[in-house]
Design an enzyme around this catalytic site. Structure first.
Site, PDB file in Angstrom:
ATOM      1  N   CYS A 124      39.182  40.596  40.745  1.00 20.59           N
ATOM      2  CA  CYS A 124      38.462  41.244  41.829  1.00 20.59           C
ATOM      3  C   CYS A 124      37.070  41.626  41.330  1.00 20.59           C
ATOM      4  O   CYS A 124      36.893  41.969  40.162  1.00 20.59           O
ATOM      5  CB  CYS A 124      39.247  42.483  42.229  1.00 20.59           C
ATOM      6  SG  CYS A 124      38.383  43.592  43.350  1.00 20.59           S
ATOM      7  N   HIS A 261      45.318  43.533  48.110  1.00 21.67           N
ATOM      8  CA  HIS A 261      44.600  44.259  47.059  1.00 21.67           C
ATOM      9  C   HIS A 261      43.307  44.880  47.603  1.00 21.67           C
ATOM     10  O   HIS A 261      43.048  46.073  47.413  1.00 21.67           O
ATOM     11  CB  HIS A 261      44.291  43.292  45.906  1.00 21.67           C
ATOM     12  CG  HIS A 261      43.416  43.862  44.835  1.00 21.67           C
ATOM     13  ND1 HIS A 261      43.914  44.379  43.661  1.00 21.67           N
ATOM     14  CD2 HIS A 261      42.065  44.012  44.756  1.00 21.67           C
ATOM     15  CE1 HIS A 261      42.909  44.817  42.910  1.00 21.67           C
ATOM     16  NE2 HIS A 261      41.768  44.605  43.553  1.00 21.67           N
ATOM     17  N   HIS A 271      41.076  50.356  40.614  1.00 22.03           N
ATOM     18  CA  HIS A 271      42.050  49.500  39.936  1.00 22.03           C
ATOM     19  C   HIS A 271      43.103  50.278  39.157  1.00 22.03           C
ATOM     20  O   HIS A 271      42.819  51.316  38.572  1.00 22.03           O
ATOM     21  CB  HIS A 271      41.321  48.516  39.017  1.00 22.03           C
ATOM     22  CG  HIS A 271      40.601  47.462  39.791  1.00 22.03           C
ATOM     23  ND1 HIS A 271      39.387  46.952  39.431  1.00 22.03           N
ATOM     24  CD2 HIS A 271      40.948  46.841  40.951  1.00 22.03           C
ATOM     25  CE1 HIS A 271      39.006  46.049  40.327  1.00 22.03           C
ATOM     26  NE2 HIS A 271      39.935  45.969  41.262  1.00 22.03           N
TER      27      HIS A 271
END
Ligand SMILES: [Zn+2]
Ligand SMILES: [Zn+2]
Length: 307
Positions: A124, A261, A271
């Protein structure tokens, strides 16, 4: 034939019309996002692959390409400033150690094989904000963005819409995958979600973009960075249109896993250090994630103080 042309022209116009406000909005919202120390539009895509050539380097050495590593670590929240040089100084060593701790690697500060292999795993684009090694008090591994931004307590019903610059998957597929991903978060949080028409105002906007798309965080072709989303209450979720997105097939990049996510970021989770968590930064096709795990659920409930 005529009807096909009319249909595709209409589709193009819809994309154009719905995309323009996002670009305008993205400039006015720059100050609200959480990525610090990065200057929009002076930030070319990172090359993950080139990092592999740095294997074996350690403090005190100078090598071409170390400046790329500094950009990488700056981009993902491990270096506060990037001096642009190819010299491996003490600051870089401690940033590497911090990165190694977060990814459960030997915290040697050296660019060993395992570290460089880890750095090229698709991930990401959001920085690993708020992660400071395994220091959590209660054993949980989730984290929040700096300053714990979240949606106001009275705003539990969030609307969303789609606005893309490119269309690597059909809107119907995107819509169906997003609805399922929102449903998973809805099941475990105080939030409810509702899709609204493209021209309506919405709290959240999801779309596919390629390369530099105007928010200072350019995408980078296939793999490397797969997507990113902004912390509350910004509401933008972007996916890299250059990926080979797949639905229901355990290969390439699983659209559901990445959307699930990125929605976590929209709600305020940063995260997690738990490799099995949906909010873990890296993506591997072997570990497709369809459901939130306890760490994700604990995180969203802790942020919004719900039992
Ligand atoms: Zn992320
Ligand atoms: Zn973006």
């Amino acid at each position: 034939m005529a009807s096909i042309i009319t249909h595709s022209m209409r589709a193009f116009l819809v994309i154009l019309i719905t995309h323009l406000p996002v670009l305008v909005l993205s400039r006015t919202l720059e100050h609200t996002h959480t990525h610090t120390n990065i200057h929009p539009h002076s930030n070319p895509p990172l090359s993950f692959k080139s990092l592999r050539s740095l294997e074996g380097l350690r403090k005190g050495q100078t090598a071409k390409g170390l400046s790329n590593l500094k950009r990488y670590l700056n981009r993902f929240g491990y270096l506060n400033s990037d001096d642009g040089s190819d010299y491996f100084d003490e600051v870089l060593e401690s940033a590497v150690k911090h990165y190694q701790q977060n990814y459960n690697l030997n915290a040697t500060g050296k660019l060993d094989y395992g570290t460089m292999k880890n750095m090229v795993v698709p991930r990401c684009g959001v920085r690993d904000s708020g992660l400071h090694g395994h220091e959590s008090i209660n054993g949980s591994l989730y984290s929040f963005f700096d300053g714990n931004p979240k949606w106001p307590s009275e705003q539990t019903h969030l609307t969303y819409k789609f606005s893309s610059a490119v269309q690597p998957v059909s809107l119907d597929v995107f819509r169906s995958v997003a609805a399922q991903a929102f449903a998973e978060w809805q099941r475990h949080s105080q939030f409810t979600f509702e899709e609204v028409q493209p021209l309506s105002r919405s709290d959240l906007t999801l779309g596919f973009f390629v390369g530099d798309h105007g928010d200072g965080f350019p995408f980078d072709g296939s793999y490397n960075i797969l997507g990113h989303a902004f912390s509350p209450t910004n509401g933008r979720l972007h996916l890299d249109g250059d990926e080979t997105w797949t639905v229901g097939v355990p290969s390439d990049v699983d659209l559901f896993s990445v959307v699930l996510h990125e929605i976590g970021h929209l709600l305020g989770l940063a995260h997690s250090l738990d490799q099995n968590a949906v909010m873990y930064a890296q993506y591997t096709p072997a570990a497709i994630k369809r459901t939130l795990i306890q760490d994700d659920i604990d995180g969203i409930r802790a942020l919004y103080s719900t039992p």
